[in-house]
Design a protein around this motif. Structure first.
Motif, PDB file in Angstrom:
ATOM      1  N   GLU A 187       8.374  12.475 -10.432  1.00 57.00           N
ATOM      2  CA  GLU A 187       9.231  12.356  -9.253  1.00 57.00           C
ATOM      3  C   GLU A 187       8.297  12.196  -8.046  1.00 57.00           C
ATOM      4  N   LEU A 188       8.545  11.185  -7.235  1.00 51.94           N
ATOM      5  CA  LEU A 188       7.644  10.886  -6.121  1.00 51.94           C
ATOM      6  C   LEU A 188       8.350  10.936  -4.774  1.00 51.94           C
ATOM      7  N   LYS A 189       7.546  11.084  -3.744  1.00 49.93           N
ATOM      8  CA  LYS A 189       7.993  10.814  -2.385  1.00 49.93           C
ATOM      9  C   LYS A 189       6.877   9.958  -1.813  1.00 49.93           C
ATOM     10  N   THR A 190       7.176   8.699  -1.530  1.00 48.03           N
ATOM     11  CA  THR A 190       6.098   7.801  -1.131  1.00 48.03           C
ATOM     12  C   THR A 190       6.532   6.913   0.032  1.00 48.03           C
ATOM     13  N   ILE A 191       5.574   6.535   0.873  1.00 45.41           N
ATOM     14  CA  ILE A 191       5.849   5.544   1.915  1.00 45.41           C
ATOM     15  C   ILE A 191       5.182   4.242   1.488  1.00 45.41           C
ATOM     16  N   LYS A 220      -3.045   9.665  14.579  1.00 41.99           N
ATOM     17  CA  LYS A 220      -2.278  10.693  13.860  1.00 41.99           C
ATOM     18  C   LYS A 220      -1.837  10.165  12.484  1.00 41.99           C
ATOM     19  N   ILE A 221      -1.492   8.886  12.430  1.00 41.54           N
ATOM     20  CA  ILE A 221      -1.101   8.286  11.138  1.00 41.54           C
ATOM     21  C   ILE A 221      -2.278   8.430  10.163  1.00 41.54           C
ATOM     22  N   GLY A 222      -3.461   8.083  10.665  1.00 49.10           N
ATOM     23  CA  GLY A 222      -4.664   8.129   9.823  1.00 49.10           C
ATOM     24  C   GLY A 222      -4.961   9.526   9.304  1.00 49.10           C
ATOM     25  N   SER A 223      -4.631  10.540  10.126  1.00 55.65           N
ATOM     26  CA  SER A 223      -4.950  11.916   9.726  1.00 55.65           C
ATOM     27  C   SER A 223      -3.966  12.443   8.674  1.00 55.65           C
ATOM     28  N   LEU A 224      -2.841  11.761   8.492  1.00 59.86           N
ATOM     29  CA  LEU A 224      -1.808  12.267   7.569  1.00 59.86           C
ATOM     30  C   LEU A 224      -1.685  11.448   6.276  1.00 59.86           C
ATOM     31  N   LEU A 225      -2.621  10.544   6.032  1.00 59.94           N
ATOM     32  CA  LEU A 225      -2.571   9.785   4.778  1.00 59.94           C
ATOM     33  C   LEU A 225      -2.671  10.772   3.624  1.00 59.94           C
ATOM     34  N   ARG A 226      -1.952  10.500   2.549  1.00 61.44           N
ATOM     35  CA  ARG A 226      -1.999  11.412   1.402  1.00 61.44           C
ATOM     36  C   ARG A 226      -1.756  10.618   0.122  1.00 61.44           C
ATOM     37  N   LEU A 247       0.884  -1.179   0.000  1.00 62.95           N
ATOM     38  CA  LEU A 247       0.000   0.000   0.000  1.00 62.95           C
ATOM     39  C   LEU A 247       0.912   1.216   0.000  1.00 62.95           C
ATOM     40  N   ASN A 248       0.407   2.352  -0.478  1.00 64.66           N
ATOM     41  CA  ASN A 248       1.128   3.620  -0.330  1.00 64.66           C
ATOM     42  C   ASN A 248       0.410   4.417   0.749  1.00 64.66           C
ATOM     43  N   LEU A 249       1.036   4.518   1.905  1.00 70.52           N
ATOM     44  CA  LEU A 249       0.428   5.270   3.001  1.00 70.52           C
ATOM     45  C   LEU A 249       0.481   6.769   2.691  1.00 70.52           C
ATOM     46  N   TYR A 250       1.477   7.118   1.886  1.00 66.89           N
ATOM     47  CA  TYR A 250       1.720   8.527   1.535  1.00 66.89           C
ATOM     48  C   TYR A 250       2.266   8.526   0.121  1.00 66.89           C
ATOM     49  N   LEU A 251       1.746   9.400  -0.732  1.00 69.39           N
ATOM     50  CA  LEU A 251       2.285   9.499  -2.102  1.00 69.39           C
ATOM     51  C   LEU A 251       2.194  10.947  -2.558  1.00 69.39           C
ATOM     52  N   LYS A 252       3.344  11.607  -2.533  1.00 78.25           N
ATOM     53  CA  LYS A 252       3.405  12.998  -3.002  1.00 78.25           C
ATOM     54  C   LYS A 252       4.055  13.005  -4.382  1.00 78.25           C
ATOM     55  N   VAL A 253       3.390  13.656  -5.331  1.00 82.61           N
ATOM     56  CA  VAL A 253       3.988  13.821  -6.658  1.00 82.61           C
ATOM     57  C   VAL A 253       4.751  15.138  -6.623  1.00 82.61           C
ATOM     58  N   SER A 298       9.215  -3.893   6.310  1.00 79.44           N
ATOM     59  CA  SER A 298       7.771  -3.627   6.284  1.00 79.44           C
ATOM     60  C   SER A 298       7.488  -2.260   5.678  1.00 79.44           C
ATOM     61  N   TRP A 299       8.369  -1.307   5.993  1.00 77.56           N
ATOM     62  CA  TRP A 299       8.151   0.091   5.602  1.00 77.56           C
ATOM     63  C   TRP A 299       9.365   0.626   4.862  1.00 77.56           C
ATOM     64  N   ALA A 300       9.130   1.448   3.849  1.00 75.99           N
ATOM     65  CA  ALA A 300      10.257   2.079   3.154  1.00 75.99           C
ATOM     66  C   ALA A 300       9.816   3.395   2.543  1.00 75.99           C
ATOM     67  N   LEU A 301      10.787   4.301   2.449  1.00 74.54           N
ATOM     68  CA  LEU A 301      10.550   5.547   1.726  1.00 74.54           C
ATOM     69  C   LEU A 301      10.991   5.322   0.288  1.00 74.54           C
ATOM     70  N   GLY A 302      10.137   5.698  -0.655  1.00 73.38           N
ATOM     71  CA  GLY A 302      10.479   5.595  -2.072  1.00 73.38           C
ATOM     72  C   GLY A 302      10.623   6.987  -2.656  1.00 73.38           C
ATOM     73  N   THR A 303      11.749   7.253  -3.316  1.00 73.33           N
ATOM     74  CA  THR A 303      11.935   8.539  -4.013  1.00 73.33           C
ATOM     75  C   THR A 303      12.271   8.237  -5.476  1.00 73.33           C
ATOM     76  N   GLY A 304      12.668   9.282  -6.233  1.00 72.87           N
ATOM     77  CA  GLY A 304      12.872   9.086  -7.668  1.00 72.87           C
ATOM     78  C   GLY A 304      11.527   8.728  -8.307  1.00 72.87           C
ATOM     79  N   ARG A 305      11.498   7.720  -9.152  1.00 74.07           N
ATOM     80  CA  ARG A 305      10.223   7.256  -9.739  1.00 74.07           C
ATOM     81  C   ARG A 305       9.428   6.419  -8.739  1.00 74.07           C
TER      82      ARG A 305
END
Ligand code: C5P
Length: 285
Positions: free
Chosen positions: A28-32, A211-217, A12-18, A146-153
């Motif tokens: 270019e993404l910043k994603t969890i 707080k996690i739930g309030s910051l999903l994006r 799942l992507n808990l966070y995905l900023k383009v 379990s968790w990772a930050l994805g950058t670049g594509r």
């Protein structure tokens, strides 16, 4: 005959900023990324006939060169001059083309499976280079986290040392989203607002579910809703139930909620199951 059997989990992507559009046409993404316990099973059997044979009974899974698993096997065979073939049996549980990266996960697991089966001796760095050639979501599945930050594509992976395991209810509406179309419909002016990834990471580390739930994006929500307005309506309905947060995963159509406990997840699951066919309770793996 050598046989290897491996699990192939979804994300799942808990966070995905383009962040912006790149010169190569990708974004270019910043994603969890979160690895979840919804998984396919892949079985690799060595074949002497030199053929690549993909077996899967799911009607939406191609068995030829369009399948990412086939692509991986073909690429490795050519690059390493392998004369043997392989039968890869895919036992599909992850919904196809759903924003859960099932095909990408299968490709990553195939890289690992064939590295073993054909004794290629590829190290982590080389596997990641192959993964990047196959798709943006493939590298994540090569990391044991379990968790990772994805950058670049989304292909540059920084594993996160976070112990938190979250409960989710996942709804996969029967709608086909084409990832290039979703990115193509993106209005980049609308994605410039802030970046809470560090705050979200801190709350994840503290297991602060509310707080996690309030910051999903997910910045792809705009284009997903533009292309399929009914999906936004489904998301709103799910939001009205008692979850702490709800978001699309990847380019959709999967919608997931963050839920405080397994018990609460079961309650929400029961309500959603009355209306939707593909509903799952899933947990961080
Ligand atoms: O890398 P992958 O094959 O999964 O990408 C599928 C399509 O999604 C790309 O061809 C591109 O149109 C879009 N995409 C993008 N930016 C990303 C990832 C995917 O524009 N970071």
């Amino acid at each position: 005959m050598k046989i290897i059997k491996l699990k192939s989990p979804a994300k799942l992507n808990l966070y995905l900023k383009v962040v912006g559009k790149r010169h190569d046409g990708f974004h270019e993404l910043k994603t969890i990324f979160e690895r979840i316990d919804l998984a396919d099973t892949l079985r690799f059997t060595e074949m002497v006939n030199g053929k690549i044979n993909i077996q899967c009974i799911h009607p939406q899974v191609p068995l030829g060169p369009k399948n990412l698993v086939y692509k991986v096997a073909d690429l490795l065979r050519r690059d390493f001059g392998i004369s043997q073939g392989v039968t890869i049996q895919i036992d599909k549980n992850i919904p196809v083309a759903a924003g859960l990266a099932g095909g990408s996960s299968n490709a990553a697991i195939t890289l690992m499976g064939l590295n073993q089966l054909w004794r290629l001796g590829l190290g982590q760095k080389e596997l990641v280079e192959y993964a990047k050639k196959i798709g943006s979501d493939v590298p994540f599945f090569l990391y044991d986290c379990s968790w990772a930050l994805g950058t670049g594509r989304g292909d540059i992976i920084s594993p996160m040392k976070i112990e938190t395991k979250l409960w989710h209810v996942l709804v996969v509406p029967k709608m086909r989203m084409l990832t290039p179309k979703v990115y193509g419909a993106m209005n980049l002016k609308l994605t410039k607002f802030g970046d809470d990834v560090n705050i979200l990471t801190r709350y994840l580390g503290q297991n602060d579910v509310v707080k996690i739930g309030s910051l999903l994006r997910n910045d792809l929500e705009g284009p997903i809703s533009f292309l399929k307005p009914s999906l936004l309506k489904i998301k709103r309905k799910i939001e009205a139930l008692n979850a702490v947060g709800t978001a699309f995963s990847g380019s959709g159509p999967s919608i997931f909620s963050v839920i405080e406990s397994r018990k609460a997840a079961v309650e929400i699951y029961k309500q959603l199951k009355r209306q939707y066919r593909q509903v799952f309770i899933v947990k961080t793996l």
